[in-house]
Scaffold this active site. Structure first.
Site, PDB file in Angstrom:
ATOM      1  N   GLY A 157       0.592  -1.256   0.152  1.00 26.39           N
ATOM      2  CA  GLY A 157       0.138  -0.018  -0.083  1.00 26.39           C
ATOM      3  C   GLY A 157       0.892   1.348   0.119  1.00 26.39           C
ATOM      4  O   GLY A 157       2.159   1.278  -0.592  1.00 26.39           O
ATOM      5  N   SER A 240       4.087  -3.050  11.095  1.00 30.95           N
ATOM      6  CA  SER A 240       2.479  -2.657  10.750  1.00 30.95           C
ATOM      7  C   SER A 240       1.732  -2.842  11.957  1.00 30.95           C
ATOM      8  O   SER A 240       1.427  -1.738  12.727  1.00 30.95           O
ATOM      9  CB  SER A 240       2.011  -3.895   9.778  1.00 30.95           C
ATOM     10  OG  SER A 240       2.190  -4.908  10.320  1.00 30.95           O
ATOM     11  N   ARG A 241       1.392  -4.067  12.317  1.00 32.88           N
ATOM     12  CA  ARG A 241       0.422  -4.078  13.686  1.00 32.88           C
ATOM     13  C   ARG A 241       1.075  -5.525  14.205  1.00 32.88           C
ATOM     14  O   ARG A 241       1.181  -6.495  13.521  1.00 32.88           O
ATOM     15  CB  ARG A 241      -0.967  -4.275  13.610  1.00 32.88           C
ATOM     16  CG  ARG A 241      -1.546  -2.827  13.295  1.00 32.88           C
ATOM     17  CD  ARG A 241      -1.655  -2.063  14.492  1.00 32.88           C
ATOM     18  NE  ARG A 241      -2.338  -0.874  14.468  1.00 32.88           N
ATOM     19  CZ  ARG A 241      -1.844   0.461  13.782  1.00 32.88           C
ATOM     20  NH1 ARG A 241      -0.708   0.308  13.764  1.00 32.88           N
ATOM     21  NH2 ARG A 241      -2.691   1.448  13.744  1.00 32.88           N
ATOM     22  N   GLU A 270       0.525  -5.707  22.967  1.00 32.49           N
ATOM     23  CA  GLU A 270       1.107  -4.255  23.168  1.00 32.49           C
ATOM     24  C   GLU A 270       0.278  -3.635  24.655  1.00 32.49           C
ATOM     25  O   GLU A 270      -0.742  -3.763  24.474  1.00 32.49           O
ATOM     26  CB  GLU A 270       0.756  -3.198  22.089  1.00 32.49           C
ATOM     27  CG  GLU A 270       2.028  -2.334  21.507  1.00 32.49           C
ATOM     28  CD  GLU A 270       1.892  -1.723  20.269  1.00 32.49           C
ATOM     29  OE1 GLU A 270       2.168  -2.170  19.374  1.00 32.49           O
ATOM     30  OE2 GLU A 270       1.324  -0.505  20.326  1.00 32.49           O
ATOM     31  N   HIS A 288       6.503   1.418  19.245  1.00 31.42           N
ATOM     32  CA  HIS A 288       5.469   2.022  18.311  1.00 31.42           C
ATOM     33  C   HIS A 288       5.619   3.433  18.233  1.00 31.42           C
ATOM     34  O   HIS A 288       4.640   4.241  18.323  1.00 31.42           O
ATOM     35  CB  HIS A 288       4.045   1.463  19.013  1.00 31.42           C
ATOM     36  CG  HIS A 288       2.902   1.684  17.930  1.00 31.42           C
ATOM     37  ND1 HIS A 288       1.989   0.786  18.099  1.00 31.42           N
ATOM     38  CD2 HIS A 288       2.887   2.157  16.569  1.00 31.42           C
ATOM     39  CE1 HIS A 288       1.038   0.847  17.033  1.00 31.42           C
ATOM     40  NE2 HIS A 288       1.767   1.706  16.220  1.00 31.42           N
TER      41      HIS A 288
HETATM   42  P1  NAD Z   1      -2.567   0.906   2.872  1.00 33.22           P
HETATM   43  O1  NAD Z   1      -4.080   0.606   3.100  1.00 33.22           O
HETATM   44  O2  NAD Z   1      -2.062   1.968   1.858  1.00 33.22           O
HETATM   45  O3  NAD Z   1      -1.947  -0.444   2.564  1.00 33.22           O
HETATM   46  C1  NAD Z   1      -2.033  -1.516   3.067  1.00 33.22           C
HETATM   47  C2  NAD Z   1      -1.864  -2.530   1.999  1.00 33.22           C
HETATM   48  O4  NAD Z   1      -1.986  -3.968   2.353  1.00 33.22           O
HETATM   49  C3  NAD Z   1      -2.799  -2.640   0.820  1.00 33.22           C
HETATM   50  O5  NAD Z   1      -2.264  -2.565  -0.376  1.00 33.22           O
HETATM   51  C4  NAD Z   1      -3.605  -3.966   0.843  1.00 33.22           C
HETATM   52  O6  NAD Z   1      -4.068  -4.584  -0.426  1.00 33.22           O
HETATM   53  C5  NAD Z   1      -2.463  -4.714   1.784  1.00 33.22           C
HETATM   54  N1  NAD Z   1      -3.480  -6.139   2.278  1.00 33.22           N
HETATM   55  C6  NAD Z   1      -4.281  -6.117   2.673  1.00 33.22           C
HETATM   56  N2  NAD Z   1      -4.520  -7.605   3.189  1.00 33.22           N
HETATM   57  C7  NAD Z   1      -3.421  -8.140   2.837  1.00 33.22           C
HETATM   58  C8  NAD Z   1      -2.957  -9.340   2.844  1.00 33.22           C
HETATM   59  N3  NAD Z   1      -3.752 -10.332   3.744  1.00 33.22           N
HETATM   60  N4  NAD Z   1      -1.894  -9.808   2.681  1.00 33.22           N
HETATM   61  C9  NAD Z   1      -0.881  -8.985   1.915  1.00 33.22           C
HETATM   62  N5  NAD Z   1      -1.384  -7.635   1.737  1.00 33.22           N
HETATM   63  C10 NAD Z   1      -2.603  -7.258   2.302  1.00 33.22           C
HETATM   64  O7  NAD Z   1      -2.087   1.251   4.386  1.00 33.22           O
HETATM   65  P2  NAD Z   1      -0.725   1.895   4.725  1.00 33.22           P
HETATM   66  O8  NAD Z   1      -0.720   3.527   4.938  1.00 33.22           O
HETATM   67  O9  NAD Z   1       0.562   1.484   3.743  1.00 33.22           O
HETATM   68  O10 NAD Z   1      -0.521   1.348   6.076  1.00 33.22           O
HETATM   69  C11 NAD Z   1      -0.277  -0.114   6.400  1.00 33.22           C
HETATM   70  C12 NAD Z   1      -0.471  -0.534   7.859  1.00 33.22           C
HETATM   71  O11 NAD Z   1       0.848  -0.016   8.478  1.00 33.22           O
HETATM   72  C13 NAD Z   1      -1.763   0.175   8.620  1.00 33.22           C
HETATM   73  O12 NAD Z   1      -2.773  -0.445   8.418  1.00 33.22           O
HETATM   74  C14 NAD Z   1      -1.369   0.249   9.946  1.00 33.22           C
HETATM   75  O13 NAD Z   1      -1.729  -0.861  10.744  1.00 33.22           O
HETATM   76  C15 NAD Z   1       0.104   0.300  10.043  1.00 33.22           C
HETATM   77  N6  NAD Z   1       0.751   1.310  10.737  1.00 33.22           N
HETATM   78  C16 NAD Z   1       1.717   1.458  11.635  1.00 33.22           C
HETATM   79  C17 NAD Z   1       2.456   2.711  12.098  1.00 33.22           C
HETATM   80  C18 NAD Z   1       3.307   2.505  13.190  1.00 33.22           C
HETATM   81  O14 NAD Z   1       3.320   3.597  13.773  1.00 33.22           O
HETATM   82  N7  NAD Z   1       3.938   1.636  13.390  1.00 33.22           N
HETATM   83  C19 NAD Z   1       2.078   3.713  11.377  1.00 33.22           C
HETATM   84  C20 NAD Z   1       1.354   3.708  10.304  1.00 33.22           C
HETATM   85  C21 NAD Z   1       0.779   2.760   9.809  1.00 33.22           C
END
Ligand code: NAD
Length: 322
Positions: A157, A240-241, A270, A288
């Protein structure tokens, strides 16, 4: 209009809300800890909007406490797994997130983690501070190069694509990716290769970086079986999470040399961290903080505030989660 802010967030967003003449109630008690369920239920009473953060479990019970006035829950995060979306829909409460503004910051942190674990920075820092650096050594803290290695991105994403950009253009890495939706334009631009099966991606990569949302389908996406599919010389990075990785299985894999190392910004339970992980040298842990820069956190506060303003002025908020 009354707005409940569950934990103090950067002033830029608060100012936008106050400039609109809204009454903004900030739960100052939760500056350095999560808000409690009682604080959430009490704070939300009689408000039109809640500015929530990812440590808040916004359940049906919390939403009910805000009815009949509550119209929107604006999350200060791109992930929204802390909010019961089904309950929100049923109660006609809008939910928004803050995508985009943190993409570059999280991608940079992902690289910081990747380099820290590959070059053993925290381990070497501890060694130097302990006064153990008595002579330069030909084999002191040997690490792994990133350049020309293969990076596997799980979830291409916004953040995953940005990580791919740094990898392909900055470190000349070969990029493979797995996502339910292939992206042919991206493949052309970065010479990246789509691998339709995650189990075929894992054995080919020197680094795996996870960027998926937390969903039922991504919980424990990386488990014992999949860790065994990775190269023994490989590293796993997760920004991610936490629950996307089975932490117990990861601790075992790191202990037994199934993979060489890992770096985590997020944790399955967490803020608890599986104790075995904390005892290992071949892991880097950050609490985080992947989006934690002064500029980005201000932009997140502004985006969350803007979503609230748009909703309360009767327009569709730009980051409505559907
Ligand atoms: P986004 O929606 O742009 O991208 C997520 C991608 O994951 C999409 O392309 C989707 O098709 C793909 N996806 C969904 N299910 C999947 C699966 N089963 N297997 C493989 N790919 C799959 O989101 P983003 O802005 O890139 O953020 C991604 C994630 O990062 C967020 O949902 C959030 O949980 C996490 N995040 C964490 C922090 C942090 O502080 N550590 C900060 C921001 C975001």
């Amino acid at each position: 209009m009354r707005i409940f802010v569950t934990r103090p967030v950067p002033e830029a967003g608060i100012k936008m809300l106050r400039d609109k003449g809204y009454e903004v109630l900030i739960n100052e008690a939760a500056k350095d800890r999560a808000a409690t369920l009682d604080e959430l239920k009490e704070g939300v009473k009689g408000t039109d909007a809640v500015l929530a953060v990812l440590t808040d479990k916004i359940t049906a019970e919390v939403m009910d406490a805000g009815l009949p006035t509550l119209k929107i829950v604006a999350n200060f995060a791109v992930g929204y797994d802390n909010i019961d979306l089904g309950a929100a829909k049923q109660k006609n409460i809008m939910v928004t997130n803050t995508p985009g503004v943190l993409t570059e910051t999280v991608a940079e942190h992902t690289f910081a983690l990747m380099m820290a674990i590959a070059r053993r920075i925290p381990e070497a820092d501890k060694f130097a501070r302990a006064g153990k650096f008595t002579a330069w050594g030909p084999e002191l803290f040997l690490g792994t190069d990133l350049c020309h290695k293969t990076l596997g991105i799980i979830g291409l994403g916004q953040i995953g694509s940005r990580v791919a950009l740094h990898a392909a253009k900055g470190f000349e890495m070969r990029v493979l990716y797995y996502d339910p939706k292939p992206n042919p334009d991206f493949e052309k631009e970065f010479g990246a290769v789509y691998v339709a099966d995650i189990d075929e991606l894992l054995p080919q990569c020197d680094f795996i970086s996870i960027h998926v949302p937390l969903l039922d389908s991504t919980r424990h996406l990386i488990n014992e079986e999949r860790l065994k599919k990775m190269k023994p010389s490989a590293y796993l990075i997760n920004t991610s999470r936490g629950p996307v990785v089975d932490e117990k299985a990861l601790a075992q894999a790191l202990k037994n040399g199934v993979i060489r190392g890992a770096a985590l910004d997020v944790f399955e339970f967490e803020p608890e961290i599986t104790p075995e992980l904390k005892e290992l040298d071949n892991i880097v842990l950050t609490p985080h903080i992947a989006s934690a820069t002064i500029g980005t956190r201000s932009k997140m506060a502004e985006l969350a505030a803007n979503n609230i303003i748009e909703a309360l002025e009767g327009r569709t908020p730009p980051n409505l989660v559907k």
